[in-house]
Design an enzyme around this catalytic site. Sequence first.
Site, short mmCIF file in Angstrom:
data_model
loop_
_atom_site.label_atom_id
_atom_site.label_comp_id
_atom_site.label_asym_id
_atom_site.label_seq_id
_atom_site.Cartn_x
_atom_site.Cartn_y
_atom_site.Cartn_z
N GLU A 1 49.27 50.71 31.14
CA GLU A 1 50.65 50.22 31.19
C GLU A 1 50.92 49.40 29.93
O GLU A 1 50.20 48.44 29.64
CB GLU A 1 50.83 49.33 32.43
CG GLU A 1 52.23 48.78 32.57
CD GLU A 1 52.39 47.82 33.76
OE1 GLU A 1 51.52 46.95 33.95
OE2 GLU A 1 53.40 47.94 34.47
N LYS B 1 54.93 30.39 44.35
CA LYS B 1 54.35 30.05 43.04
C LYS B 1 54.94 31.04 42.02
O LYS B 1 54.45 32.16 41.88
CB LYS B 1 52.83 30.17 43.11
CG LYS B 1 52.06 29.35 42.10
CD LYS B 1 52.29 29.66 40.65
CE LYS B 1 51.65 30.93 40.16
NZ LYS B 1 52.10 31.24 38.76
N CYS C 1 58.62 47.06 36.18
CA CYS C 1 57.55 47.85 36.80
C CYS C 1 58.06 49.25 37.15
O CYS C 1 57.28 50.14 37.43
CB CYS C 1 57.03 47.16 38.04
SG CYS C 1 58.25 47.09 39.33
N SER D 1 50.44 42.15 37.72
CA SER D 1 49.67 43.24 37.12
C SER D 1 48.57 43.71 38.08
O SER D 1 48.13 42.96 38.97
CB SER D 1 49.05 42.77 35.81
OG SER D 1 48.22 41.66 36.06
P1 NAD Z 1 50.48 38.79 35.96
O1 NAD Z 1 49.59 39.55 36.85
O2 NAD Z 1 49.93 38.29 34.66
O3 NAD Z 1 51.00 37.46 36.72
C1 NAD Z 1 51.57 37.52 38.01
C2 NAD Z 1 51.30 36.21 38.73
O4 NAD Z 1 49.89 36.04 38.87
C3 NAD Z 1 51.82 34.98 37.99
O5 NAD Z 1 52.43 34.11 38.93
C4 NAD Z 1 50.57 34.38 37.38
O6 NAD Z 1 50.63 32.96 37.28
C5 NAD Z 1 49.47 34.80 38.33
N1 NAD Z 1 48.18 35.00 37.66
C6 NAD Z 1 47.99 35.50 36.39
N2 NAD Z 1 46.67 35.55 36.11
C7 NAD Z 1 46.02 35.11 37.21
C8 NAD Z 1 44.64 34.94 37.53
N3 NAD Z 1 43.67 35.24 36.67
N4 NAD Z 1 44.32 34.47 38.75
C9 NAD Z 1 45.29 34.16 39.65
N5 NAD Z 1 46.61 34.29 39.39
C10 NAD Z 1 46.97 34.76 38.19
O7 NAD Z 1 51.80 39.65 35.75
P2 NAD Z 1 53.03 39.36 34.77
O8 NAD Z 1 52.60 39.59 33.38
O9 NAD Z 1 53.68 38.08 35.14
O10 NAD Z 1 54.02 40.53 35.24
C11 NAD Z 1 54.00 41.83 34.72
C12 NAD Z 1 53.23 42.76 35.63
O11 NAD Z 1 53.79 42.76 36.92
C13 NAD Z 1 53.30 44.22 35.16
O12 NAD Z 1 52.02 44.79 35.32
C14 NAD Z 1 54.29 44.85 36.11
O13 NAD Z 1 54.15 46.23 36.30
C15 NAD Z 1 54.01 44.11 37.36
N6 NAD Z 1 55.13 44.15 38.28
C16 NAD Z 1 54.99 44.93 39.38
C17 NAD Z 1 56.04 45.03 40.27
C18 NAD Z 1 55.90 45.88 41.50
O14 NAD Z 1 56.70 45.72 42.39
N7 NAD Z 1 54.94 46.77 41.60
C19 NAD Z 1 57.24 44.34 40.05
C20 NAD Z 1 57.34 43.55 38.91
C21 NAD Z 1 56.26 43.46 38.04
#
Ligand code: NAD
Length: 503
Positions: free
Chosen positions: A387, A177, A285, A230
């Site tokens: 962040e 997804k 990240c 996140s």
């Molecule tokens: P996000 O958490 O908003 O979304 C990530 C995924 O979760 C998406 O596929 C989204 O559709 C899904 N999602 C969002 N809200 C949801 C909910 N309420 N319930 C269920 N699923 C949900 O993250 P983003 O904005 O797409 O990405 C940025 C974040 O990802 C930053 O915090 C970054 O640090 C982190 N990140 C971490 C790593 C790592 O390896 N630690 C790598 C890349 C990004």
Amino acid sequence: MKVIGHLINGALDTGGESTAGSRLQDVTNPSTNTVTGKVALASKATVEEAIAAAQAAYPAWRNLPTAKRVRIMYRLKTLLEQHADTICEHITREHGKVFNDAMGELQRGIENIEYVCSAPEKLKGEHSKNVGPAVDTWSEFQPLGVCAGITPFNFPAMVPLWMWPMAIACGNTFVLKPSESTPSSALFIAELGIEAGIPAGVLNVVNGDKEAVDTLLTDKRVQAISFVGSTPIAEYVYTTATAHGKRVQAFGGAKNHAIVMPDSDLDNTATALMGAAFGSCGERCMAISVAVAVGDECADALVAKLTKQIATLKVGDGMDDQSDMGPLVTPAHLKRVEGFIATGIEEGAELAVDGRGLKIPGFERGNYLGACLFDRVTPEMTIHSREIFGPVLCVMRTGTLQEAMDIIDTHEYGNGTCLFTRDGEAARYFSDNIKVGMVGINVPLPVPVAHHSFGGWKRSLFGDLHAYGPDSVRFYTKRKTITQRWPSSSLREGAQFNFPNSG
Ligand code: NAD
């Protein structure tokens, strides 16, 4: 308008049966905010269809020789190289990062495939002969079944490639997804996977939002979840999916500090920080978002050098090869980052460089924000504790290396960090003691290469096993240990009431 649909049971659906029941959401180019497509948001029923396809494909796939599964990965690597331009255009047009940066991301993904090609070696197990009288034991690594991956917007090609290639090489089937903001590259890569020979149902892609995610987290047929995103959502995914009996690795957010020692090569340090803080508009990240300078003299010199370099940073459309940095992903994210900047000023940090209000000729409607530099940031300030995920670098000032390390160790995140120094003793002390998962010494983005594994500590990772590399083989398999004895005419034993041992 193009509909970015789902790939279920080997069939791409761009407006047919499974997308018919899906809600549609705009996908936009961050540089112009024009709508480039509509992404289908899968209903529960559509996700269940994908899980059923993966479940049905599993028995035959798990029994295929690993070498045959991996042969598909060799073909996929070639296809990814042949179609690199198309993939990276999708990334740049949906995420905003500059094209060369997208190429770097894709190359890291390809390196993961190269590692996956060693799966037959990684899966060969362990064997011990004669652990007891005529008794042999071996451990083998069996696939789990249907696995799922949920990925973020900021590495739309690389992060999915951390997950499904190793999962399926190990004999699992998969439902991915991707992020609904940047869906096209992951779907296109999956189509290349089908072209490379992945059988129907082994790899499925469903686009979607919370409804799709929640279905994956709770469906009994899904055995394991890999999540990147996140921290609040990572924690939610971890608690929900583990409560439903699944194996989970959930990678979360970060706040990565670089410590700058007075003995470091400050010109090189400032240059390294420019790329690490402002590359990909700070939407990594592993981005360095805080530079902790040891000593006021070092801090003053660093701020002066960064200010000078920021003035030469070229911000513009990601497809323009002159651009160093593109726009932020969405207007909402731009607003959020600007909100953090306002809070930083209110809380008393000094905004040494203000990138707000930047307009790029020809791209006036884009989500542009110039590089921002804060000085005299203190640990309790919101711009330090949260962040930001934008082009905002905070400079903090401390008296000693230990004080700087304490700031990092008491932060809730522990993804990446770096020390800039010429002092080997300080470097060794730092890497030995700092409470962070990935550490650089004069290397600002210490993202492990594909044959190591990636993962943070503290609230940057929920779960135990890291992504890709050796840990991914462990994550996507279950160890089974078999102890065997065949009847032998030379060995007759009576009933044994003592606990079995080698004697
Ligand atoms: P996000 O958490 O908003 O979304 C990530 C995924 O979760 C998406 O596929 C989204 O559709 C899904 N999602 C969002 N809200 C949801 C909910 N309420 N319930 C269920 N699923 C949900 O993250 P983003 O904005 O797409 O990405 C940025 C974040 O990802 C930053 O915090 C970054 O640090 C982190 N990140 C971490 C790593 C790592 O390896 N630690 C790598 C890349 C990004």
